[in-house]
Design an enzyme around this catalytic site. Structure first.
Site, PDB file in Angstrom:
ATOM      1  N   GLU A 102       6.573 -38.536  -9.820  1.00  0.00           N
ATOM      2  CA  GLU A 102       5.498 -37.792  -9.155  1.00  0.00           C
ATOM      3  C   GLU A 102       6.041 -37.080  -7.924  1.00  0.00           C
ATOM      4  O   GLU A 102       7.051 -37.484  -7.359  1.00  0.00           O
ATOM      5  CB  GLU A 102       4.398 -38.781  -8.712  1.00  0.00           C
ATOM      6  CG  GLU A 102       3.103 -38.675  -9.498  1.00  0.00           C
ATOM      7  CD  GLU A 102       2.296 -37.411  -9.214  1.00  0.00           C
ATOM      8  OE1 GLU A 102       2.883 -36.359  -8.926  1.00  0.00           O
ATOM      9  OE2 GLU A 102       1.065 -37.496  -9.297  1.00  0.00           O
ATOM     10  N   ILE A 104       3.910 -36.475  -5.114  1.00  0.00           N
ATOM     11  CA  ILE A 104       3.305 -37.095  -3.938  1.00  0.00           C
ATOM     12  C   ILE A 104       2.209 -38.065  -4.362  1.00  0.00           C
ATOM     13  O   ILE A 104       1.498 -37.819  -5.324  1.00  0.00           O
ATOM     14  CB  ILE A 104       2.744 -36.010  -2.990  1.00  0.00           C
ATOM     15  CG1 ILE A 104       2.243 -36.606  -1.675  1.00  0.00           C
ATOM     16  CG2 ILE A 104       1.666 -35.171  -3.651  1.00  0.00           C
ATOM     17  CD1 ILE A 104       2.000 -35.568  -0.584  1.00  0.00           C
ATOM     18  N   VAL A 105       2.130 -39.169  -3.667  1.00  0.00           N
ATOM     19  CA  VAL A 105       1.055 -40.129  -3.880  1.00  0.00           C
ATOM     20  C   VAL A 105       0.175 -40.126  -2.641  1.00  0.00           C
ATOM     21  O   VAL A 105       0.656 -40.345  -1.530  1.00  0.00           O
ATOM     22  CB  VAL A 105       1.600 -41.546  -4.143  1.00  0.00           C
ATOM     23  CG1 VAL A 105       0.462 -42.545  -4.225  1.00  0.00           C
ATOM     24  CG2 VAL A 105       2.402 -41.566  -5.426  1.00  0.00           C
ATOM     25  N   ASP A 106      -1.094 -39.833  -2.879  1.00  0.00           N
ATOM     26  CA  ASP A 106      -2.045 -39.771  -1.771  1.00  0.00           C
ATOM     27  C   ASP A 106      -2.994 -40.976  -1.896  1.00  0.00           C
ATOM     28  O   ASP A 106      -2.705 -42.045  -1.366  1.00  0.00           O
ATOM     29  CB  ASP A 106      -2.780 -38.427  -1.824  1.00  0.00           C
ATOM     30  CG  ASP A 106      -3.718 -38.221  -0.650  1.00  0.00           C
ATOM     31  OD1 ASP A 106      -3.739 -39.075   0.250  1.00  0.00           O
ATOM     32  OD2 ASP A 106      -4.433 -37.204  -0.625  1.00  0.00           O
ATOM     33  N   GLY A 108      -3.447 -42.422  -4.666  1.00  0.00           N
ATOM     34  CA  GLY A 108      -2.840 -43.228  -5.717  1.00  0.00           C
ATOM     35  C   GLY A 108      -3.597 -43.161  -7.027  1.00  0.00           C
ATOM     36  O   GLY A 108      -3.182 -43.742  -8.025  1.00  0.00           O
ATOM     37  N   THR A 110      -4.067 -40.708  -9.222  1.00  0.00           N
ATOM     38  CA  THR A 110      -3.353 -40.061 -10.325  1.00  0.00           C
ATOM     39  C   THR A 110      -2.284 -40.987 -10.899  1.00  0.00           C
ATOM     40  O   THR A 110      -2.225 -41.221 -12.104  1.00  0.00           O
ATOM     41  CB  THR A 110      -2.677 -38.755  -9.824  1.00  0.00           C
ATOM     42  OG1 THR A 110      -3.661 -37.962  -9.167  1.00  0.00           O
ATOM     43  CG2 THR A 110      -2.059 -37.992 -10.956  1.00  0.00           C
ATOM     44  N   ASP A 161       1.945 -27.685  -3.651  1.00  0.00           N
ATOM     45  CA  ASP A 161       1.258 -26.425  -3.422  1.00  0.00           C
ATOM     46  C   ASP A 161      -0.064 -26.615  -2.700  1.00  0.00           C
ATOM     47  O   ASP A 161      -0.581 -27.728  -2.587  1.00  0.00           O
ATOM     48  CB  ASP A 161       0.959 -25.743  -4.761  1.00  0.00           C
ATOM     49  CG  ASP A 161      -0.158 -26.448  -5.523  1.00  0.00           C
ATOM     50  OD1 ASP A 161      -0.013 -27.663  -5.783  1.00  0.00           O
ATOM     51  OD2 ASP A 161      -1.189 -25.819  -5.810  1.00  0.00           O
TER      52      ASP A 161
HETATM   53  P1  IMP Z   1      -3.715 -38.855  -5.521  1.00  0.00           P
HETATM   54  O1  IMP Z   1      -4.793 -38.833  -4.466  1.00  0.00           O
HETATM   55  O2  IMP Z   1      -2.636 -39.850  -5.191  1.00  0.00           O
HETATM   56  O3  IMP Z   1      -4.294 -39.077  -6.888  1.00  0.00           O
HETATM   57  O4  IMP Z   1      -3.057 -37.415  -5.509  1.00  0.00           O
HETATM   58  C1  IMP Z   1      -3.510 -36.451  -6.383  1.00  0.00           C
HETATM   59  C2  IMP Z   1      -2.600 -35.264  -6.514  1.00  0.00           C
HETATM   60  O5  IMP Z   1      -2.970 -34.402  -5.469  1.00  0.00           O
HETATM   61  C3  IMP Z   1      -1.100 -35.469  -6.353  1.00  0.00           C
HETATM   62  O6  IMP Z   1      -0.448 -35.761  -7.550  1.00  0.00           O
HETATM   63  C4  IMP Z   1      -0.669 -34.101  -5.861  1.00  0.00           C
HETATM   64  O7  IMP Z   1      -0.411 -33.235  -6.950  1.00  0.00           O
HETATM   65  C5  IMP Z   1      -1.864 -33.652  -5.100  1.00  0.00           C
HETATM   66  N1  IMP Z   1      -1.649 -33.825  -3.660  1.00  0.00           N
HETATM   67  C6  IMP Z   1      -2.033 -34.843  -2.852  1.00  0.00           C
HETATM   68  N2  IMP Z   1      -1.693 -34.620  -1.586  1.00  0.00           N
HETATM   69  C7  IMP Z   1      -1.060 -33.419  -1.588  1.00  0.00           C
HETATM   70  C8  IMP Z   1      -0.465 -32.606  -0.554  1.00  0.00           C
HETATM   71  O8  IMP Z   1      -0.425 -32.940   0.638  1.00  0.00           O
HETATM   72  N3  IMP Z   1       0.067 -31.416  -0.958  1.00  0.00           N
HETATM   73  C9  IMP Z   1       0.057 -30.991  -2.240  1.00  0.00           C
HETATM   74  N4  IMP Z   1      -0.475 -31.709  -3.240  1.00  0.00           N
HETATM   75  C10 IMP Z   1      -1.038 -32.905  -2.906  1.00  0.00           C
HETATM   76 MG    MG Z   2       1.119 -34.361  -8.563  1.00  0.00          MG
END
Ligand code: IMP
Ligand code: MG
Length: 182
Positions: A102, A104-106, A108, A110, A161
């Site tokens: 991946e 980035i994990v925000d 989590g 995804t 992006d």
């Molecule tokens: P999640 O919240 O961990 O599920 O993150 C969802 C998706 O949002 C990630 O796989 C990234 O593609 C995208 N994402 C989260 N934070 C950022 C960021 O700061 N910049 C760009 N894409 C992000």
């Molecule tokens: Mg991603």
């Protein structure tokens, strides 16, 4: 360097050299950990991970193959709502050693969804690798390989992006808050 920054960007958070150094370390560690495995199956999560994955695999010293998955995200900043597969793997991963890659994990969400989905397909092993993790309390998925942690800001570059912009910057930069909160 900041003089040349695009007007959407607040500052460079991770310079190109630092990214490349981390990628090298990660590739070295992965190559060591999977040294006895016949083949490592890397799964890049489109679209954000394609640049990281391309650099990572070129530093691996073990046999490997690459495939991609894509999951849906809603809205420009992609952090709300449910996760849905829009592009799946070409082949089964039964009995394969699988590493999800991946960008980035925000929250989590995804990675957690992918981890659960792929672990249901009986791989020989399943691990996760992300270049960046935003500093967050608790996520319900293990991150086995991590490049670095960043503050909770929106970042772009090196595959990441904002509304499909700034993906090909060689560094990771913080987007100005006024750009993503407008
Ligand atoms: P999640 O919240 O961990 O599920 O993150 C969802 C998706 O949002 C990630 O796989 C990234 O593609 C995208 N994402 C989260 N934070 C950022 C960021 O700061 N910049 C760009 N894409 C992000
Ligand atoms: Mg991603």
């Amino acid at each position: 360097m900041n003089d040349e920054l695009h007007s959407d960007l607040a500052r460079v958070l991770v310079p190109e050299e630092t990214i490349q150094a981390h990628v090298k370390v990660l590739a070295h560690q992965i190559s060591q950990d999977y040294a006895d495995v016949e083949r490592l199956y890397l799964i890049g999560v489109l679209r954000g991970a394609f640049i990281f994955l391309a650099d990572l695999v070129r530093q691996l010293t073990i046999p490997h193959s690459v495939d991609f998955m894509s999951v849906s995200s809603y809205g420009k900043t992609a952090v709300s709502g449910e996760v849905r597969i829009v592009l799946d793997l070409r082949e089964p991963i039964t009995n394969q050693h699988v590493l999800i890659v991946e960008d980035i994990v925000d929250s989590g969400r995804t990675l957690s969804y992918l981890y659960k989905t792929l672990s249901g397909r009986q791989p020989a092993s399943l691990k996760t690798c992300t270049l960046v993790q935003k500093r967050r309390e608790q996520i319900d998925v293990p991150v086995h390989y991590l490049g670095f942690s960043i503050p909770d800001v929106w970042v772009v570059g090196y595959g990441l992006d904002y509304a499909d912009q700034h993906r090909t910057l060689p560094y990771i930069a913080e987007l100005k808050e006024e750009v993503y909160k407008k």
